[in-house]
Design a protein around this motif. Structure first.
Motif, short mmCIF file in Angstrom:
data_model
loop_
_atom_site.label_atom_id
_atom_site.label_comp_id
_atom_site.label_asym_id
_atom_site.label_seq_id
_atom_site.Cartn_x
_atom_site.Cartn_y
_atom_site.Cartn_z
N ARG A 149 0.84 -1.20 0.00
CA ARG A 149 0.00 0.00 0.00
C ARG A 149 0.88 1.25 0.00
NH1 ARG A 149 -4.52 -1.47 4.67
NH2 ARG A 149 -5.24 -3.43 3.75
N TYR A 150 0.52 2.19 -0.85
CA TYR A 150 1.19 3.49 -0.90
C TYR A 150 0.22 4.53 -0.36
CZ TYR A 150 4.50 1.03 -3.86
OH TYR A 150 5.43 0.13 -4.35
N PHE A 151 0.67 5.33 0.60
CA PHE A 151 -0.23 6.17 1.37
C PHE A 151 -0.13 7.65 1.00
CE2 PHE A 151 -0.17 2.38 3.91
CZ PHE A 151 -1.39 2.36 4.56
N ASP A 152 -1.21 8.34 1.32
CA ASP A 152 -1.28 9.80 1.31
C ASP A 152 -1.98 10.19 2.61
OD1 ASP A 152 -1.43 12.47 0.86
OD2 ASP A 152 -2.83 12.37 -0.83
N THR A 153 -1.20 10.62 3.58
CA THR A 153 -1.74 10.84 4.93
C THR A 153 -1.71 12.32 5.28
OG1 THR A 153 0.39 10.64 6.07
CG2 THR A 153 -0.78 8.61 5.60
N ARG A 154 -2.62 12.72 6.14
CA ARG A 154 -2.65 14.08 6.66
C ARG A 154 -2.10 14.15 8.08
NH1 ARG A 154 -8.68 15.48 4.29
NH2 ARG A 154 -8.06 15.45 2.10
N SER A 155 -1.67 13.03 8.59
CA SER A 155 -1.07 12.94 9.92
C SER A 155 -0.29 11.64 9.97
CB SER A 155 -2.15 12.95 11.01
OG SER A 155 -2.97 11.80 10.90
N PRO A 156 0.63 11.48 10.91
CA PRO A 156 1.31 10.19 11.04
C PRO A 156 0.31 9.07 11.30
CG PRO A 156 2.43 11.88 12.33
CD PRO A 156 1.15 12.49 11.86
N THR A 158 -0.16 4.96 12.32
CA THR A 158 0.46 3.77 12.89
C THR A 158 -0.58 2.67 13.01
OG1 THR A 158 1.98 5.14 14.18
CG2 THR A 158 1.79 2.83 14.82
N ASN A 159 -0.21 1.48 12.60
CA ASN A 159 -1.11 0.32 12.66
C ASN A 159 -0.38 -0.78 13.42
OD1 ASN A 159 -2.86 -1.80 12.26
ND2 ASN A 159 -2.38 -2.05 10.08
N MET A 160 -0.91 -1.20 14.56
CA MET A 160 -0.30 -2.24 15.37
C MET A 160 -1.26 -3.42 15.50
SD MET A 160 1.62 0.01 18.32
CE MET A 160 0.21 1.10 18.59
N ASP A 161 -0.74 -4.60 15.28
CA ASP A 161 -1.57 -5.81 15.25
C ASP A 161 -0.82 -6.93 15.95
OD1 ASP A 161 -3.43 -7.71 14.72
OD2 ASP A 161 -3.02 -7.87 12.58
N LEU A 162 -1.39 -7.44 17.03
CA LEU A 162 -0.76 -8.51 17.81
C LEU A 162 -1.72 -9.69 17.90
CD1 LEU A 162 1.43 -9.64 19.77
CD2 LEU A 162 0.15 -8.52 21.62
N VAL A 163 -1.22 -10.89 17.59
CA VAL A 163 -2.01 -12.11 17.68
C VAL A 163 -1.25 -13.13 18.51
CG1 VAL A 163 -3.04 -14.03 16.42
CG2 VAL A 163 -3.13 -11.72 15.45
N ASP A 175 3.04 -1.18 11.42
CA ASP A 175 3.12 -0.36 10.21
C ASP A 175 3.14 1.10 10.61
OD1 ASP A 175 2.74 -2.81 8.97
OD2 ASP A 175 0.60 -2.48 8.63
N PHE A 176 3.96 1.87 9.91
CA PHE A 176 4.01 3.31 10.14
C PHE A 176 4.22 4.02 8.82
CE2 PHE A 176 6.39 7.25 10.69
CZ PHE A 176 5.59 7.94 11.59
N THR A 177 3.51 5.15 8.65
CA THR A 177 3.70 5.95 7.45
C THR A 177 3.37 7.41 7.76
OG1 THR A 177 3.12 6.18 5.10
CG2 THR A 177 1.34 5.60 6.60
N GLN A 178 3.99 8.32 7.01
CA GLN A 178 3.79 9.75 7.23
C GLN A 178 4.17 10.50 5.97
OE1 GLN A 178 6.02 11.42 10.46
NE2 GLN A 178 5.07 13.45 10.29
N ASN A 179 3.41 11.52 5.64
CA ASN A 179 3.77 12.38 4.53
C ASN A 179 4.93 13.29 4.94
OD1 ASN A 179 1.63 11.34 3.01
ND2 ASN A 179 1.18 13.36 2.12
N VAL A 667 -5.30 -8.33 19.25
CA VAL A 667 -5.66 -6.94 19.44
C VAL A 667 -5.07 -6.13 18.30
CG1 VAL A 667 -3.67 -6.56 20.97
CG2 VAL A 667 -5.59 -4.95 21.01
N HIS A 668 -5.88 -5.21 17.78
CA HIS A 668 -5.49 -4.41 16.62
C HIS A 668 -5.90 -2.98 16.90
CE1 HIS A 668 -6.08 -3.54 12.04
NE2 HIS A 668 -4.97 -3.02 12.52
N TRP A 669 -4.94 -2.07 16.88
CA TRP A 669 -5.30 -0.68 17.14
C TRP A 669 -4.61 0.23 16.14
CZ3 TRP A 669 -2.59 -3.79 20.41
CH2 TRP A 669 -1.28 -3.43 20.73
N LEU A 670 -5.28 1.38 15.89
CA LEU A 670 -4.86 2.35 14.89
C LEU A 670 -4.57 3.68 15.57
CD1 LEU A 670 -7.66 1.61 12.26
CD2 LEU A 670 -5.38 0.61 12.33
N LEU A 671 -3.49 4.34 15.16
CA LEU A 671 -3.14 5.67 15.65
C LEU A 671 -3.06 6.61 14.45
CD1 LEU A 671 -0.24 4.67 18.09
CD2 LEU A 671 -2.62 5.08 18.69
N PHE A 672 -3.71 7.75 14.53
CA PHE A 672 -3.77 8.67 13.41
C PHE A 672 -3.14 10.03 13.73
CE2 PHE A 672 -7.19 5.65 12.68
CZ PHE A 672 -6.96 5.30 11.36
N ASP A 673 -2.41 10.12 14.82
CA ASP A 673 -1.75 11.39 15.13
C ASP A 673 -0.55 11.12 16.02
OD1 ASP A 673 -2.98 10.79 17.55
OD2 ASP A 673 -4.64 12.19 17.21
#
Length: 673
Positions: A149-156, A158-163, A175-179, A667-673
């Motif tokens: 996936r190639y991203f276009d983000t308006r903030s940092p 982060t996607n964390m997934d633990l099984v 996963d982490f991505t930032q413009n 557990v799967h959590w998303l961070l958008f800032d």
């Protein structure tokens, strides 16, 4: 492990206590043929200076709000075909309990019963043209090139997934991505996966031996110029996979009455064998738009793959495995040089460079796309075995240069839901591929014709235990493998019920298979596969039931083994608790009819025919419950819930039991800032 649980719970509690507003579940978009885009929902086009420039989203009180709709991604295939679509992050509860790779692949693949073991497709797959190495059993455990996936983000973002899968099956993704700026994005993906031995070794103790471990790391970036004419997509992908190769379990004597005792101590066929695979892939896509109707593009891939197998004691496996089962053949058919141990290393390097032109036209609501390309590939391959033991030089090398030409046409009808595409590619002097496809709201149909070279492993393999060469001996050369495939599927909606009946017909010629001793053979006569399928979806209020089944007929089941009946089904119910906790609970089922499934040979990394044991003819049930509060999603699942019930033990491959009943948590959590 205890520290890991504490860390996860502490992070989870901090999220549950945060004031972030709840995000309502969104549904993934449905595409013709019942397929879905992976992982998200198409984002609507937005106007205005702030939206177009990637600015922050503002609410009535001028607070900056970031979330799934402010972080969008796209795929390279859509850019290549001039239909770029931005997708928002998926926040649905459906499917998050599919932690095991076999489940995530809709059971279309099977393994050796444990996470990280060798995968193989259940159904026949059309081969790829051009020279392919043919060592693929671990490839799907890594990120796939066309799914990055190639991203276009308006903030940092982060996607964390633990099984924590139970019985030592664990996986973590980060996963982490930032413009960097409005036109340049940078990010990375990290995966760590492990599983423990279930039989043999030191199972059941505090020093349980590791069975498989995997590291996968991807760095990705995308850039577009100020005038939007130049686009660059690039990523580097590294896979590092280690495996303890057990060769299967030595079953207890059935006469002793212990055949179905899951607690009995089981031996292994290969007590001293290990394998290690490394892959590296540098992928670059770039395009320049001279005009909408005329664009130039370039795709470069540099790949390397190294597979090593070591068995430090092969003596006992040159003879029948044990006196209780004298009918079973030796694991290694013979020895050529060293009767004590086998060390094998296979190396493969590839440089693939594609240059082409493409464009699109629009007229009266319809659209027309085209693409034409020239592709050059140069590769090198080598086999090295038992270096320093009896042989002064045991390296066999192969090098080759290949040139392809190809073209692609697409027509999009004015209703925006119907499209027809055709693609052709020719390897000069050798391979050929043609594909045609029609997609609409009610029908998906297509035809493909492929003539592909044998894989490099099928063509030549030189080792201490196997040796074949279909290159230097003119009379023994393998011919091109032919596949003719016609298919169709209807998509019918009757009230709240969606039905998807379908039919696939294959005609195979010069089919190559691995026989009962693991040696490749080519069938001179043609044979056919007829597969009928039936899918359904029923949704009424909070209740849903979905399923897919196949019935397959083979004209030559002595060279290709496919279960006659195959089915997946899931029933689920969603509801809301305490006004904040979204719950999706249900049970999923999988069924295969009995068949002689292929056996795995780790030295060649190939599945081959066997006629000793029949697998299948059982239903596997797994209850689950998925939860979401704010932006945190969790799941609980009882994996293989009916394993070992009523004296019934199930197998995923010959001499490999599916893992015993276990409890999985994620557990799967998303961070958008």
């Amino acid at each position: 492990m205890i520290r890991l649980y504490i860390l996860c719970l502490s992070i989870l509690l901090s999220w549950l206590m945060s004031p972030a507003s709840a995000q309502l579940p969104t549904r993934m978009p449905q595409f013709p043929g019942g397929a879905s885009r992976t992982g998200g929902q198409t984002a609507p086009a937005t106007g205005g200076k702030g939206a177009g420039a990637g600015g922050a989203i503002l609410d009535d009180s001028t607070k900056m709000i970031y979330g799934p709709k402010s972080t969008r991604y796209f795929l390279e295939s859509d850019v290549l075909n001039n239909r770029k679509a931005l997708f928002t992050i998926d926040t649905t509860l459906e499917g998050i309990h599919q932690a095991h790779y076999v489940n995530r692949l809709a059971n279309m693949y099977t393994d050796l019963g444990n996470l990280g073991t060798a995968l193989r497709p259940v159904f026949y797959q059309t081969p790829t043209i051009g020279s392919q190495l043919g060592l693929n059993v671990y490839g799907l455990y890594g990120y796939q090139t066309q799914e990055v996936r190639y991203f276009d983000t308006r903030s940092p973002y982060t996607n964390m997934d633990l099984v924590l899968g139970g019985r030592g099956q664990n996986r973590i993704n980060f996963d982490f991505t930032q413009n960097v700026n409005q036109r340049w994005n940078f990010g990375f993906n990290l995966q760590r996966m492990t599983s423990d031995l279930q039989f043999g070794g030191k199972t059941g103790s505090t020093s349980t031996q590791r069975l498989a471990e995997n590291w996968n790391f991807v760095i990705h970036s995308n850039y577009r110029s100020v005038n939007q004419k130049y686009t660059l997509l690039a990523h580097y992908n590294n896979i590092n996979h280690r495996m303890v190769d057990q060769g299967g379990m030595i079953e207890p004597d059935t006469a002793s009455g212990n055949a179905f005792n899951s607690n009995i101590e089981l031996g292994t066929v290969l007590p001293n064998a290990n394998s290690h695979e490394k892959r590296n892939d540098l992928h670059v896509y770039q395009q320049y738009v001279l005009d909408t109707a005329f664009q130039v593009y370039n795709i470069i891939d540099f790949r390397s793959q190294r597979y090593s197998f070591t068995d430090t004691d092969i003596t006992s496996n040159l003879y029948p495995l044990d006196s209780a089962h004298p009918e079973r053949k030796p694991f290694y058919p013979r020895v050529y040089f060293d009767s004590l141990e086998t060390n094998q290393t296979t190396r493969f390097r590839l440089l693939d460079n594609q240059i082409g032109i493409k464009g699109q036209f629009s007229t009266r609501g319809s659209a027309f796309n085209y693409r034409a390309w020239l592709r050059n590939r140069v590769y090198g391959q080598s086999y090295t075995f038992n270096v320093g033991r009896l042989l002064p030089d045991s390296t066999v090398k192969t090098n080759r240069f290949e040139t392809f030409v190809g073209g692609w046409l697409g027509y999009y009808f004015p209703d925006s839901l119907t499209r027809a595409t055709a693609e052709v590619e020719y390897l000069l002097g050798r391979d050929f591929r043609f594909q045609g496809r029609l997609e609409s709201r009610f029908l998906t149909a297509g035809y493909e014709s492929v003539f592909a070279s044998p894989t490099l492993v099928q063509t030549r393999f030189i080792s201490n235990n196997f040796q074949w060469d279909h290159v230097t001996r003119q009379s023994a050369q393998f011919e091109l493998r032919g596949t003719q495939h016609a298919y169709g599927q209807l998509n019918l909606k009757v009230g709240k019920l969606v039905l998807s009946p379908g039919l696939d017909y294959y005609l195979l010629s010069n089919y190559i298979y691995f026989d009962t001793v693991g040696v490749p053979r080519q069938l001179s006569s043609a044979f056919s596969i007829l597969r009928s399928g039936f899918g359904f979806q029923f949704r009424a209020g909070k209740f849903a039931a979905v399923g897919q089944g196949y019935y397959t007929l083979l004209s030559r089941d002595d060279v290709l083994r496919i279960p006659r009946l195959f089915a997946n089904a899931r029933v689920e119910y969603n509801f809301l608790l305490f006004k904040k906790l979204y719950v999706l609970a249900g049970v999923q089922f999988h069924y295969k009819s009995a068949y002689y499934a292929d056996q795995y040979m780790p030295l060649t990394q190939q599945y081959h025919l066997q006629n000793e044991t029949k697998l299948g003819d059982y239903i596997m049930a797994e209850p689950f419950a998925n939860f979401r509060i704010n932006r945190v999603r969790l799941f609980l699942k009882m994996a293989h819930a009916n394993q070992d019930l009523l004296g019934k033990i199930y197998y995923s491959a010959p001499y490999f039991r599916t893992i015993n009943r276990s409890f999985a948590f994620g557990v799967h959590w998303l961070l958008f800032d």
